[in-house]
Every structure is written in structure tokens, then in C-alpha cells.
Design a protein around this motif. Structure first.
Motif, PDB file in Angstrom:
ATOM      1  N   TYR A   6       7.634 -46.388   3.919  1.00  0.00           N
ATOM      2  CA  TYR A   6       8.518 -46.368   2.759  1.00  0.00           C
ATOM      3  C   TYR A   6       7.765 -46.813   1.510  1.00  0.00           C
ATOM      4  O   TYR A   6       6.739 -47.479   1.570  1.00  0.00           O
ATOM      5  CB  TYR A   6       9.750 -47.240   3.024  1.00  0.00           C
ATOM      6  N   THR A   8       6.233 -48.416  -1.784  1.00  0.00           N
ATOM      7  CA  THR A   8       5.946 -49.776  -2.252  1.00  0.00           C
ATOM      8  C   THR A   8       5.947 -49.843  -3.778  1.00  0.00           C
ATOM      9  O   THR A   8       5.573 -50.866  -4.356  1.00  0.00           O
ATOM     10  CB  THR A   8       4.572 -50.248  -1.737  1.00  0.00           C
ATOM     11  N   ASN A  48       9.701 -57.561 -10.345  1.00  0.00           N
ATOM     12  CA  ASN A  48       8.783 -57.588  -9.209  1.00  0.00           C
ATOM     13  C   ASN A  48       9.385 -57.025  -7.927  1.00  0.00           C
ATOM     14  O   ASN A  48       8.797 -57.166  -6.845  1.00  0.00           O
ATOM     15  CB  ASN A  48       8.327 -59.035  -8.952  1.00  0.00           C
ATOM     16  N   LEU A  49      10.535 -56.367  -8.016  1.00  0.00           N
ATOM     17  CA  LEU A  49      11.182 -55.830  -6.824  1.00  0.00           C
ATOM     18  C   LEU A  49      10.618 -54.455  -6.490  1.00  0.00           C
ATOM     19  O   LEU A  49      10.688 -53.523  -7.286  1.00  0.00           O
ATOM     20  CB  LEU A  49      12.698 -55.732  -7.037  1.00  0.00           C
ATOM     21  N   HIS A  50      10.064 -54.327  -5.286  1.00  0.00           N
ATOM     22  CA  HIS A  50       9.510 -53.059  -4.826  1.00  0.00           C
ATOM     23  C   HIS A  50      10.564 -52.254  -4.072  1.00  0.00           C
ATOM     24  O   HIS A  50      11.534 -52.807  -3.549  1.00  0.00           O
ATOM     25  CB  HIS A  50       8.302 -53.303  -3.921  1.00  0.00           C
ATOM     26  N   HIS A  52      10.478 -50.790  -1.178  1.00  0.00           N
ATOM     27  CA  HIS A  52      10.630 -51.093   0.247  1.00  0.00           C
ATOM     28  C   HIS A  52      11.392 -52.405   0.480  1.00  0.00           C
ATOM     29  O   HIS A  52      11.822 -52.691   1.590  1.00  0.00           O
ATOM     30  CB  HIS A  52       9.258 -51.137   0.946  1.00  0.00           C
ATOM     31  N   GLU A  53      11.560 -53.193  -0.590  1.00  0.00           N
ATOM     32  CA  GLU A  53      12.312 -54.444  -0.487  1.00  0.00           C
ATOM     33  C   GLU A  53      13.791 -54.253  -0.853  1.00  0.00           C
ATOM     34  O   GLU A  53      14.587 -55.186  -0.735  1.00  0.00           O
ATOM     35  CB  GLU A  53      11.709 -55.497  -1.428  1.00  0.00           C
ATOM     36  N   LEU A  54      14.122 -53.066  -1.278  1.00  0.00           N
ATOM     37  CA  LEU A  54      15.470 -52.794  -1.761  1.00  0.00           C
ATOM     38  C   LEU A  54      16.415 -52.518  -0.598  1.00  0.00           C
ATOM     39  O   LEU A  54      16.218 -51.579   0.177  1.00  0.00           O
ATOM     40  CB  LEU A  54      15.433 -51.594  -2.717  1.00  0.00           C
ATOM     41  N   ASP A  55      17.431 -53.358  -0.471  1.00  0.00           N
ATOM     42  CA  ASP A  55      18.469 -53.158   0.532  1.00  0.00           C
ATOM     43  C   ASP A  55      19.817 -53.518  -0.102  1.00  0.00           C
ATOM     44  O   ASP A  55      19.885 -53.805  -1.302  1.00  0.00           O
ATOM     45  CB  ASP A  55      18.196 -53.995   1.788  1.00  0.00           C
ATOM     46  N   ARG A  57      21.631 -56.136   0.079  1.00  0.00           N
ATOM     47  CA  ARG A  57      21.658 -57.506  -0.438  1.00  0.00           C
ATOM     48  C   ARG A  57      20.937 -57.615  -1.784  1.00  0.00           C
ATOM     49  O   ARG A  57      21.471 -58.153  -2.756  1.00  0.00           O
ATOM     50  CB  ARG A  57      21.030 -58.456   0.586  1.00  0.00           C
ATOM     51  N   SER A  58      19.722 -57.089  -1.860  1.00  0.00           N
ATOM     52  CA  SER A  58      18.964 -57.185  -3.112  1.00  0.00           C
ATOM     53  C   SER A  58      19.604 -56.353  -4.218  1.00  0.00           C
ATOM     54  O   SER A  58      19.573 -56.739  -5.390  1.00  0.00           O
ATOM     55  CB  SER A  58      17.508 -56.761  -2.889  1.00  0.00           C
ATOM     56  N   TYR A  59      20.192 -55.208  -3.823  1.00  0.00           N
ATOM     57  CA  TYR A  59      20.876 -54.391  -4.837  1.00  0.00           C
ATOM     58  C   TYR A  59      22.105 -55.117  -5.375  1.00  0.00           C
ATOM     59  O   TYR A  59      22.359 -55.116  -6.581  1.00  0.00           O
ATOM     60  CB  TYR A  59      21.276 -53.037  -4.254  1.00  0.00           C
TER      61      TYR A  59
END
Length: 239
Positions: A6, A8, A48-50, A52-55, A57-59
Motif C-alpha cells: 500500500y 506510503t 506527517n500522515l501517510h 498506509h497509516e490512514l484508517d 480511526r485516523s480519518y
């Protein structure tokens, strides 16, 4: 079994690329500016949010941060602008699932809204106060809007050929982009905005005399090289 890799890429950079691919030269400038405004805000909130870190919760955390100083309706609009790009990210294999699913829209307490309309008494008072001379001026502009309900940009775009004096109607098929340094004709807000408006015979007779010496494609109320500001005319009305 191979494992999918996915993206980066930083989220705000992905969103900027998405705007370039799908929105540049595809939507009206005022709409495009909203996408770029969302992109700048996204960079400010999560630099700094990539991807592949987006889910989910982060959204949701992004929406919550934005909601701290924006009303619920504005947060919903922000969400819709981001959501479209993330649907494409899932389709393109850059995300394994849709992070916007079941997102909760919050917002700060709504501010006191300014009244954007006149009641019948104030409207009649305004019409009586207009300086309606033998030459076209902004007071004629206000009268026309008051009697037809035209949008500001639609009324600015009027030319003599839009007036059908025989059938006592005005044909609306364009608007004026007054938000750019150099204004220009553009399409109306949407397809249903293309319409004809019936006008009383007295007003049509008055405008026939006022615009009789203008060319068919000439703007009626101002010179096309003149910069028009909505706020200036609002101040004129308030005075």
C-alpha cells in the motif's frame, strides 16, 4: 500468496495529485478553489500522515480536529471533498479499505447568522428609496433582482439579447464570474438554473428604454473590464 504493497505517500500529497488528475480543468474555478483550500487545510492538520497509516480511526481524528473550529455543515463539506479521493484510493489499490465508512460528523456551536433576505416591508421600503433615473445604474440592478429573484452573478451577466420584450420574459443561460481579477461569462450554477423568468410589463418597458442603445452582447450594468465586488454592492444596499 503475494502481499499487496500500500502507498506510503503523505495523505495531503496524494490529495493534491488527485486534484490535478481529476479536478483541474474539469470543474468551475470557484469549485476548484474549494478543493485546494481543503488540501491546504489537510496539510496543516496532518502534515506527517501517510496513506498506509490512514484508517477509520485516523480519518475520524482528522474530522474531529477540523470540527474544533468549524460548524457541522462545514465539516460535512470538508468530509465530502476528502471522501471522493479516498474512494479512488481504494479502487486503485492504494488503501485496503475505505477509511471514511461510518465517519461521525461533529462541529462547534453555530454562530449567529446574518439575515440574508428582506421581509416584504423592508423590500417595499428599499424599492421606494431607489434612484431610478433615465439611465441604467445599480439601483436598476437592485430593482431587477428584487422583482425576479435572479442570483447576483446571473444579473451581472445580463445582456440585451437576454430580454424577450415580446413575450415579457428574461432568458437566463449564463452567469458572470466576478471573483476573478478579470471577469468572464460562465455557465449557470447548474442545468436547472437555465430558465426563463416572466417579468411584469412595466419593468420590461422601462428596461427596453434603458438598454435600447446597447449592443446585443454588451453587459448591461457595468463595463466588462470593471472589477465587481459583491461586498461593495451589499454596502451600497446597507447605506
Amino acid at each position: 500468496m503475494s502481499r499487496k504493497k500500500y502507498s506510503t505517500k503523505l495523505f495531503y500529497k496524494y490529495y493534491l495529485d488527485w486534484i490535478h488528475i481529476y479536478k483541474d480543468n474539469a470543474v468551475r474555478p470557484v469549485t476548484l478553489n474549494k478543493y485546494y483550500l481543503v488540501q491546504r487545510k489537510l496539510k496543516e492538520l496532518v502534515p506527517n500522515l501517510h496513506m498506509h497509516e490512514l484508517d477509520r480511526r485516523s480519518y475520524q481524528q482528522i474530522l474531529n480536529l477540523y470540527a474544533q473550529d468549524h460548524e457541522k455543515a462545514t465539516v460535512l463539506d470538508f468530509h465530502h471533498h476528502l471522501k471522493a479521493s479516498l474512494f479512488d484510493a481504494v479502487d486503485d489499490g492504494l488503501l485496503k479499505s475505505d477509511p471514511t465508512r461510518r465517519a461521525i460528523i461533529k462541529g462547534c456551536a453555530p454562530s449567529k447568522k446574518k439575515i440574508k433576505y428582506l421581509n416584504l416591508f423592508d423590500l417595499q421600503k428599499l424599492i421606494r428609496s431607489l434612484d431610478l433615473g433615465s439611465e441604467i445604474n445599480w439601483d436598476w440592478f437592485f430593482l431587477l433582482i428584487a422583482k425576479t429573484g435572479l442570483r447576483f452573478a446571473e444579473a451581472l451577466a445580463l445582456t440585451p439579447k437576454d430580454f424577450d420584450f415580446e413575450k415579457q420574459r428574461i432568458i437566463i443561460s449564463k452567469s458572470w464570474n466576478y471573483k476573478e481579477k478579470v471577469g468572464y461569462f460562465q455557465s449557470t450554477k447548474n442545468e436547472s438554473s437555465n430558465r426563463t423568468i416572466m417579468v411584469d410589463w412595466q419593468l420590461m418597458h422601462q428596461f427596453r428604454s434603458l438598454i435600447n442603445d446597447k449592443a446585443e452582447d454588451q453587459l448591461i450594468f457595468f463595463d466588462e473590464k470593471q472589477r465587481i465586488y459583491n461586498s461593495t454592492l451589499n454596502q451600497r444596499l446597507a447605506s
